[in-house]
Design a protein around this motif. Sequence first.
Motif, short mmCIF file in Angstrom:
data_model
loop_
_atom_site.label_atom_id
_atom_site.label_comp_id
_atom_site.label_asym_id
_atom_site.label_seq_id
_atom_site.Cartn_x
_atom_site.Cartn_y
_atom_site.Cartn_z
N TYR A 51 19.05 -28.66 -17.53
CA TYR A 51 19.56 -27.28 -17.56
C TYR A 51 19.07 -26.51 -16.33
O TYR A 51 18.00 -26.80 -15.80
N PHE A 52 19.82 -25.50 -15.95
CA PHE A 52 19.39 -24.55 -14.92
C PHE A 52 19.40 -23.17 -15.57
O PHE A 52 20.34 -22.40 -15.44
N GLU A 53 18.33 -22.90 -16.31
CA GLU A 53 18.25 -21.68 -17.11
C GLU A 53 18.38 -20.42 -16.26
O GLU A 53 18.99 -19.43 -16.68
N GLN A 54 17.83 -20.45 -15.06
CA GLN A 54 17.88 -19.29 -14.19
C GLN A 54 19.32 -18.95 -13.82
O GLN A 54 19.68 -17.78 -13.68
N GLY A 55 20.16 -19.98 -13.65
CA GLY A 55 21.56 -19.73 -13.36
C GLY A 55 22.27 -19.02 -14.49
O GLY A 55 23.14 -18.16 -14.28
N VAL A 56 21.90 -19.36 -15.73
CA VAL A 56 22.46 -18.66 -16.89
C VAL A 56 22.07 -17.19 -16.85
O VAL A 56 22.91 -16.30 -17.04
N GLY A 57 20.79 -16.93 -16.60
CA GLY A 57 20.32 -15.56 -16.55
C GLY A 57 21.00 -14.73 -15.48
O GLY A 57 21.34 -13.56 -15.69
N THR A 58 21.20 -15.33 -14.31
CA THR A 58 21.86 -14.61 -13.22
C THR A 58 23.30 -14.25 -13.61
O THR A 58 23.77 -13.14 -13.33
N ALA A 59 23.99 -15.18 -14.26
CA ALA A 59 25.36 -14.93 -14.69
C ALA A 59 25.42 -13.84 -15.75
O ALA A 59 26.30 -12.96 -15.72
N LEU A 60 24.50 -13.88 -16.71
CA LEU A 60 24.50 -12.86 -17.75
C LEU A 60 24.17 -11.49 -17.19
O LEU A 60 24.79 -10.48 -17.58
N ALA A 61 23.21 -11.43 -16.26
CA ALA A 61 22.86 -10.15 -15.64
C ALA A 61 24.06 -9.57 -14.88
O ALA A 61 24.31 -8.35 -14.93
N ALA A 62 24.81 -10.44 -14.20
CA ALA A 62 25.99 -9.97 -13.47
C ALA A 62 27.06 -9.47 -14.44
O ALA A 62 27.68 -8.42 -14.20
N ALA A 63 27.26 -10.17 -15.54
CA ALA A 63 28.26 -9.74 -16.52
C ALA A 63 27.90 -8.40 -17.13
O ALA A 63 28.77 -7.55 -17.38
N ILE A 64 26.61 -8.17 -17.35
CA ILE A 64 26.16 -6.89 -17.89
C ILE A 64 26.31 -5.78 -16.86
O ILE A 64 26.83 -4.70 -17.15
N SER A 65 25.89 -6.05 -15.63
CA SER A 65 25.95 -5.02 -14.59
C SER A 65 27.38 -4.64 -14.24
O SER A 65 27.66 -3.49 -13.87
N GLU A 66 28.29 -5.59 -14.38
CA GLU A 66 29.70 -5.32 -14.08
C GLU A 66 30.44 -4.66 -15.25
O GLU A 66 31.62 -4.33 -15.13
N GLY A 67 29.75 -4.49 -16.38
CA GLY A 67 30.36 -3.85 -17.53
C GLY A 67 31.24 -4.76 -18.36
O GLY A 67 31.95 -4.29 -19.26
N LEU A 68 31.19 -6.06 -18.09
CA LEU A 68 32.00 -7.00 -18.87
C LEU A 68 31.46 -7.14 -20.28
O LEU A 68 32.23 -7.25 -21.25
N VAL A 69 30.13 -7.14 -20.41
CA VAL A 69 29.47 -7.25 -21.71
C VAL A 69 28.27 -6.32 -21.73
O VAL A 69 27.81 -5.84 -20.70
N THR A 70 27.75 -6.07 -22.92
CA THR A 70 26.45 -5.43 -23.07
C THR A 70 25.48 -6.45 -23.65
O THR A 70 25.90 -7.49 -24.17
N ARG A 71 24.20 -6.15 -23.56
CA ARG A 71 23.22 -7.07 -24.16
C ARG A 71 23.49 -7.24 -25.65
O ARG A 71 23.33 -8.33 -26.20
N GLU A 72 23.94 -6.16 -26.30
CA GLU A 72 24.21 -6.21 -27.73
C GLU A 72 25.37 -7.14 -28.06
O GLU A 72 25.47 -7.66 -29.18
N ASP A 73 26.26 -7.36 -27.10
CA ASP A 73 27.38 -8.27 -27.30
C ASP A 73 26.95 -9.74 -27.33
O ASP A 73 27.66 -10.59 -27.86
N LEU A 74 25.80 -10.02 -26.72
CA LEU A 74 25.44 -11.40 -26.41
C LEU A 74 24.55 -12.03 -27.47
O LEU A 74 23.73 -11.36 -28.09
N PHE A 75 24.72 -13.33 -27.61
CA PHE A 75 23.80 -14.15 -28.40
C PHE A 75 23.27 -15.21 -27.44
O PHE A 75 24.02 -16.09 -27.00
#
Length: 284
Positions: A51-75
């Motif tokens: 796994y490349f866990e850091q890559g997951v985190g970078t993608a999730l941070a980008a999705a949040i910052s772009e307004g695609l999702v909120t942290r509350e949306d995510l599992f």
Amino acid sequence: MSTHEATGSVPGLPKFIYGTAWKEDETKRLTGLAMEAGFRAVDTANQRRHYFEQGVGTALAAAISEGLVTREDLFVQTKFTDRGGQDHRFPYDPAADAGTQVLQSFDSSLDHLQLGFVDSYVLHGPSQRHGLGSRDLEIWQAMEALHAGGKVRFIGISNVAIDQLDELLARCTVRPAFVQNRCYAATGWDREIRVFCRQNGIVYQGFSLLTANVNELGSPAFRQLVSRVGKTPAQVVFRFAIQVGMIPITGTTDPLHMREDLGALDFSLSDEDMAFMEGIGNAW
């Protein structure tokens, strides 16, 4: 389309999880595409070997910052991987005791994922094939402490056998919310473990639903079912998994397949079709 619903005895869980194993440098891009397709749950691990866990985190941070999702949306689900499952890139001091390694790995995961907590923290697998060793129980106790401290909503275990589950339930303080196993049609889609989970209020997560069952899913009878319901083979398998009470995990790298796979949320299989799928390992 929502990808969250009450599953099993645990409310507010995802219906479907995007798996990020074996994606290496493509992890960020593919996790981002999964978010765009509609996935809101991701599975990873602090195990650089697969796994490349850091890559997951970078993608999730980008999705949040772009307004695609909120942290509350995510599992967000990640795992502690013991020494036997790691390569030389340990996320903890390999000479430390098991409890310290769990804390070090978890802190590293929060840093990788750019989060203050994770929804689910999973023991990647027991240290032995049968039963649980003292080290497994030490790891579980450290995971229980993270749960008690509010840093983890749920804890679970992966790659586990029935005797190990039975022992864990007898010895734990916090029961596992999840079991995540490779799911073979030849064993009734891991029927023994699924029944145990249902009887004990544990939610079953199934992976390799397609790749572990190539022969069964290539059978003429399955192809006839797919043709009759007018869905893709993957949609039929994932719909079966959802209806049987399982959370399926898909790791597709194709954006079209990501959207198609989520289409499993939009139809139902008949009782007859479900019975056929339950027994497809015997029919092949």
